[in-house]
Design a protein around this motif. Structure first.
Motif, mmCIF file in Angstrom:
data_model
loop_
_atom_site.group_PDB
_atom_site.id
_atom_site.type_symbol
_atom_site.label_atom_id
_atom_site.label_comp_id
_atom_site.label_asym_id
_atom_site.label_seq_id
_atom_site.Cartn_x
_atom_site.Cartn_y
_atom_site.Cartn_z
ATOM 1 N N THR B 445 89.794 39.959 -70.020
ATOM 2 C CA THR B 445 90.870 38.974 -70.245
ATOM 3 C C THR B 445 92.158 39.600 -70.769
ATOM 4 N N PRO B 446 92.096 40.496 -71.769
ATOM 5 C CA PRO B 446 93.359 41.105 -72.211
ATOM 6 C C PRO B 446 94.064 41.866 -71.085
ATOM 7 N N ILE B 447 93.300 42.595 -70.271
ATOM 8 C CA ILE B 447 93.927 43.360 -69.183
ATOM 9 C C ILE B 447 94.610 42.407 -68.207
ATOM 10 N N ILE B 448 93.894 41.355 -67.818
ATOM 11 C CA ILE B 448 94.448 40.430 -66.824
ATOM 12 C C ILE B 448 95.663 39.695 -67.393
ATOM 13 N N LEU B 449 95.551 39.174 -68.609
ATOM 14 C CA LEU B 449 96.682 38.431 -69.183
ATOM 15 C C LEU B 449 97.879 39.348 -69.409
ATOM 16 N N GLY B 450 97.603 40.582 -69.823
ATOM 17 C CA GLY B 450 98.684 41.547 -70.005
ATOM 18 C C GLY B 450 99.369 41.853 -68.676
ATOM 19 N N TRP B 451 98.556 42.027 -67.670
ATOM 20 C CA TRP B 451 99.069 42.324 -66.328
ATOM 21 C C TRP B 451 99.906 41.150 -65.804
#
Lengths: 43, 519
Positions: B445-451
């Motif tokens: 989730t952090p990777i996707i939301l950051g992206w």
């Protein structure tokens, strides 16, 4: 409709609506314990 | 102030688990399910979109729902108070969400007000031959260019007042007698009305052409990163996570509640409705394409253009039952919208109640009334459409998504509370959370939301959103994004007057009860 579209329509319906049915059944099999001594629902 | 009221106070509770689920589903199912999902799916691989979509549901949507339910349930508070025991500064996330709910409520109600008017316009198809001109000039009387408020539009103002009265009355009746009862009527009603609509649409000539366009898989699409962003974005925005809504609703659950099972049902119910909407919308759009001898891609769009321009146009050309079709479609928009608006307003009202100890009635009058007033003053205006559009875009991209990112990073990496929360959820849920839940929230989730945030920021910096003037975007877009953050910081700096409970002591009672009950 093309064969590919019909297959994906059926797969989508099966997975998503089937998932809903399965999760409802799963939840119903595990009822929460009966009501606790209730705080008033109103005020 | 009566301190005993804070720790183990008589907090309201949902009457039944089904009632809570109806409310949670009513919140999740909103306008986005009807007017956003069909186009996003079509535009991102059609049938092939299902794969990234389901992966997003399992690796972000449902885990985030479980996280929000667990935080709300364990710490028994609306967003700010629920974050407080995690760490004092973390309450800023909650206030951030409250401020965003305020902004979103002000304009979301306006779109419901439009749908209310269009339900009326559907009788005899009063939008005439040119629904776009009707919407922009006759109904909204939109000014030619964005700017600040010049004059009011009565045709939007009075239904808007009506929407606010209904919403605030429901919230004022409380969780059990207001929110739960209303959703127990709204959700079955919405499903029945929408099913009638879909069945009618499926019998239109050309329906198969539309469904073919929606479901034909373009498998090459799943190698495109943008398609994955679209899938995660749809899941994230559609499920109403990141608003603090699910934290707030879960805070009214009983001590023993199946959090994981509830999240699975709510997540699948939301997706099930989206899929139904996709079928209904594309069957209708296919009819239009075949009638006009043009491609589906020339007819289909999303958002306001789909609901208030394309659909009126299609409804006018229906071979029979046009009025009924219009009533059903716009009626569904109203019902789906109101059940979501209730949940957004509930976040603001509950947070203020938690913070000040105010009773429900006065809290609804002051805070709900204040939100309604801001909405009524700003949006039924000639410039309202532009302010709404800019605020919506910026608050979603740099508010809701960013707050979601900050939440998962704070909870999983800074405070390292996922283990505690997992144990809490497992203590009363039938489906146990394993390591996958922790991995989805701390890594995926952090990777996707950051992206997602980085990706939209890049587009933002390349060109002005909708080519609106920079001065306008600095106020209605970035200005709003910054204002909600400033509000959150200020609210966090003001100390809570009443004794603030610390993490373990505050809820020891709750957690112990849950765990002993389990063993």
């Amino acid at each position: 409709m093309s064969t590919g579209a019909i297959i994906m329509l059926l797969v989508s319906i099966t997975l998503v609506w089937g998932g809903l049915a399965a999760s409802i059944i799963q939840l119903r099999r595990h009822p929460d314990p009966g009501p606790e001594p209730e705080p008033d629902g109103s005020e | 102030m009566a301190e005993h009221k804070l720790g183990v106070e008589q907090r309201e509770q949902w009457g039944t688990r089904a009632g809570f689920l109806m409310a949670a589903i009513g919140s999740a199912i909103g306008l986005g399910n009807i007017w956003r999902f069909p186009y996003i799916a079509y535009d991102n691989g059609g049938g092939a979109f299902l794969l990234p979509y389901l992966i997003a549901l399992f690796t972000a949507g449902i885990p985030l729902l479980i996280l929000e339910y667990t935080i709300g349930h364990r710490y028994r508070g609306a967003a700010p108070r629920a974050f407080l025991p995690l760490a004092r500064p973390a309450q800023a996330i909650g206030w951030w969400q409250v401020a965003m709910c305020f902004v979103i409520a002000t304009y979301y109600a306006v779109i419901i007000a439009w749908a209310v008017r269009y339900t009326g316009f559907a009788v005899g198809q009063q939008w005439g031959d040119d629904p776009e001109t009707f919407l922009m000039s006759d109904f909204l009387q939109a000014s030619d260019s964005p700017g600040m408020i010049s004059s009011y539009v009565g045709g939007v103002a009075w239904p808007l007042i009506g929407v606010w009265v209904v919403t605030l009355v429901i919230v004022a009746f409380g969780i059990r007698r207001g929110v739960e009862k209303a959703n127990k009527i709204f959700i079955p009603l919405l499903i029945v009305l929408f099913l009638i609509l879909v069945v009618r649409a499926l019998f239109l000539p050309g329906a198969a052409t539309g469904l073919d366009a929606l479901f034909s898989p373009d498998w090459a699409a799943i190698t495109d990163g943008q398609v994955w962003i679209a899938a995660y974005g749809q899941i994230f925005f559609s499920l109403s996570v990141g608003f603090g809504i699910m934290i707030t609703y879960a805070s009214y659950l009983r001590r023993r509640a199946d959090l994981t099972g509830s999240a699975l049902v709510a997540g699948f119910a939301n997706s099930s409705f989206e899929l139904l909407a996709g079928i209904g919308v594309f069957a209708t759009v296919g009819f239009m394409a075949v009638q006009s001898g043009i491609g589906v891609n020339d007819v289909v769009t999303d958002g306001i253009g789909l609901a208030f321009v394309a659909f009126p146009q299609i409804i006018s050309t229906l071979p029979g039952g046009a009025t009924l079709f219009g009533l059903l479609f716009f009626g569904c928009l109203v019902v789906a919208g109101v059940s979501s608006l209730i949940s957004i307003v509930q976040v603001i009202v509950s947070s203020v109640q938690d913070r000040t100890g105010m009773r429900r009635g006065p809290a609804v009058a002051v805070v709900g009334g204040g939100t309604a007033l801001a909405s009524i003053l700003l949006f039924p205006t000639k410039e309202g459409l532009y302010i709404l559009d800019a605020a919506d875009h910026f608050i979603n991209q740099y508010g809701i998504a960013l707050a979601g990112l900050v939440t998962v990073i704070t909870v999983s990496w800074v405070l390292r509370k996922l283990g505690t929360l997992r144990d809490h959820a497992n203590a009363s849920s039938a489906v146990p959370l394993g390591r996958w839940w922790v991995i989805t929230l701390s890594v995926i989730t952090p990777i996707i939301l950051g992206w997602m945030t980085w990706d939209s920021l890049r587009t933002e910096l390349a060109s002005n959103y909708e080519d609106y003037p920079t001065s306008f975007l600095l106020i209605a877009g970035w200005g709003v994004v910054i204002a909600v953050i400033v509000f959150a910081v200020v609210m966090t700096l003001i100390p809570w007057r009443r004794t603030a409970p610390d993490d373990e002591h505050f809820h020891l009672n709750t957690v112990e009860t849950a765990e002993t009950g389990r063993r």
